[in-house]
Design a protein around this motif. Structure first.
Motif, short mmCIF file in Angstrom:
data_model
loop_
_atom_site.label_atom_id
_atom_site.label_comp_id
_atom_site.label_asym_id
_atom_site.label_seq_id
_atom_site.Cartn_x
_atom_site.Cartn_y
_atom_site.Cartn_z
N ASN A 36 0.82 -1.21 0.00
CA ASN A 36 0.00 0.00 0.00
C ASN A 36 0.86 1.26 0.00
N SER A 37 1.95 1.24 0.76
CA SER A 37 2.86 2.38 0.79
C SER A 37 3.52 2.58 -0.58
N LYS A 39 2.34 1.52 -3.50
CA LYS A 39 1.29 1.92 -4.45
C LYS A 39 0.95 3.39 -4.30
N ASN A 40 0.78 3.87 -3.07
CA ASN A 40 0.40 5.26 -2.84
C ASN A 40 1.49 6.23 -3.30
N THR A 166 -3.02 -1.19 -8.83
CA THR A 166 -2.29 0.05 -9.11
C THR A 166 -2.69 0.62 -10.46
N LYS A 169 -6.29 2.15 -10.24
CA LYS A 169 -6.28 3.38 -9.44
C LYS A 169 -5.56 4.51 -10.17
#
Length: 462
Positions: A36-37, A39-40, A166, A169
């Protein structure tokens, strides 16, 4: 502004909201915090890069016209941009594979910032230089970032299925939300603050500089084939050989070129299609509506790719057929609805029907981007990913240059008919890709021998 525009925008917004809020467990994939880190971080950078691109788009033609250039001169400037992407795209793609994808992403930022700076000069040669730089930057935007993401994702040992999260999004944000906000922000700078048509380009340069700082401080480098004995020509030949030897890669390239060629042609055609008699249409609001439709498509794509069935190769056949039908609407309405001969006024009935069809096409665009990214991650070899992806853009740029050069030579219905045919051909090629992808294959000659001895053995699939 007519209520019809608000109704379409509101309906699309409501559908997007319902889709996003109603996602169940089948539509979501649980992922660890490390992914998640990662990807963000990528989504933040990608959104800044796309903001830098979207801020410029609506004002390029307008800026050139404000400098006193006519349609012919402006057309040559646009051709220079696509021609530059065609000529230098594969070269910069090869350099990205060999010299590093992170460096290529930083080069994109620097090149595009320089292109933005040239917009301050009314000199034709300087503007032409800006278009050349912009063409190079576009090639990097649509190859280097995706190549870095796929390589880094695999290097960190994340699940292959998580790539689809990913991708979807990135399109939902970069080609949807960011595009809408960029359009409104650009409108605020130019109209509300009266800073002039060059202001969005300055804002774009600022966003690109912020993104470049994040890349330089938080991204690690990765490569395609780092072999010291492989020069650019060798990489170029290797990429061409990979396309020629693997039908799946060749089909993917043809599908991408057909769809994107139709998409870029649509960008030039939707304005005269909706206002053939100089009807007063809110270009910025319609653009925002198209981007909202694209968000709807990417939201649908994220649901589809979160499940094991249907496969990407399967549902994309339907997407291409629907997009082909959507671009047939200008031809159908031309025969079924009597054209208005009154100059000016509001949008016609024919224009209203076409707008709905164009929103459908934009929804297909929203599904297309994350889906084609997913297929590229499966079929394109890692060692030459950027090179091959820019190979695909060569026929695309040739096609767009031809369309731009002959934009006044054919009726608009002929141009839409041509795009519709291309999209239908893409659906046929997608069907062929599905058939090939479903064929069982063996990894080694030993597997083949085992199969011959035991015909009931379960075949291995890649």
């Amino acid at each position: 502004m007519e209520p019809f525009y608000y109704m379409v925008f509101g309906a699309l917004g409501a559908v997007v909201a319902v889709l996003e809020l109603s996602k169940g467990t089948k539509d979501r994939i649980n992922t660890p915090s490390a992914f998640n880190s990662f990807k963000n971080n990528y989504l933040l950078v990608y959104s800044l890069m796309m903001a830098g691109d979207w801020l410029q788009g609506p004002y390029v033609y307008f800026l050139y016209s404000q400098y006193g250039y006519g349609k012919g001169d402006i057309g040559q400037l646009f051709i220079a941009g696509f021609g530059s992407s065609m000529l230098f795209g594969t070269i910069v793609g090869s350099m990205a594979d060999k010299q590093g994808r992170k460096r290529a992403c930083v080069t994109y930022c620097i090149t595009y910032i320089l292109s933005c700076i040239t917009k301050h000069s009314p000199q034709y040669k300087v503007l032409m230089l800006g278009r050349v730089l912009g063409g190079i930057a576009t090639s990097l935007l649509f190859s280097a970032f995706e190549s870095w993401l796929v390589a880094e994702h695999n290097k960190r040992g994340f699940e292959q299925q998580w790539l689809s999260i990913t991708f979807s999004k990135a399109i939902f944000l970069g080609n949807g939300l960011v595009a809408i906000v960029s359009g409104l922000f650009g409108n605020l700078l130019v109209d509300s603050f009266a800073l002039g048509p060059v202001a969005p380009f300055d804002a774009a340069a600022c966003f690109l500089a912020i993104g470049m700082a994040i890349i330089m401080s938080s991204w690690t480098e990765n490569y395609g084939d780092p072999s010291e004995n492989k020069d650019l020509l060798t990489q170029f030949k290797g990429a061409a050989a990979a396309i020629a030897s693997d039908e799946k890669i060749a089909l993917l390239g043809a599908i991408q070129s057909l769809f994107e060629g139709s998409m870029y042609t649509f960008v030039f055609l939707w304005t005269p299609a909706l206002s053939p008699n100089d009807e007063e249409i809110p270009h910025g609001f319609i653009f925002a509506t198209f981007m909202l439709a694209s968000m709807l498509g990417s939201s649908l794509a994220s649901r589809l790719m979160a499940r094991s069935t249907p496969r990407v190769e399967s549902y994309m056949q339907i997407v291409f057929i629907v997009s082909s039908a959507a671009l047939l609407l200008p031809i159908v309405t031309n025969f079924l609805v009597a054209p208005s001969k009154v100059k000016g006024g509001g949008i016609s009935l024919s224009g209203c029907l076409q707008l709905l069809g164009f929103c459908t096409f934009e929804a297909c665009v929203g599904i297309f981007w994350p889906s084609i990214m997913k297929m590229r991650s499966q079929y394109i070899p890692e060692e030459a990913r950027s090179t091959i992806m820019n190979f695909f853009r060569i026929p695309l740029n040739i096609f767009v240059c031809i369309v731009l050069y002959n934009v006044d030579a054919f009726p608009i219905t002929i141009m839409f008919g041509m795009c519709s045919i291309f999209l239908f051909v893409a659906s046929i090629l997608q069907r062929r890709l599905l058939v090939i992808a479903e064929k069982p294959i063996f990894f080694t000659e030993e597997d083949r021998e085992l199969r011959e001895r035991d015909p009931e053995m379960e075949p291995l699939n890649i």
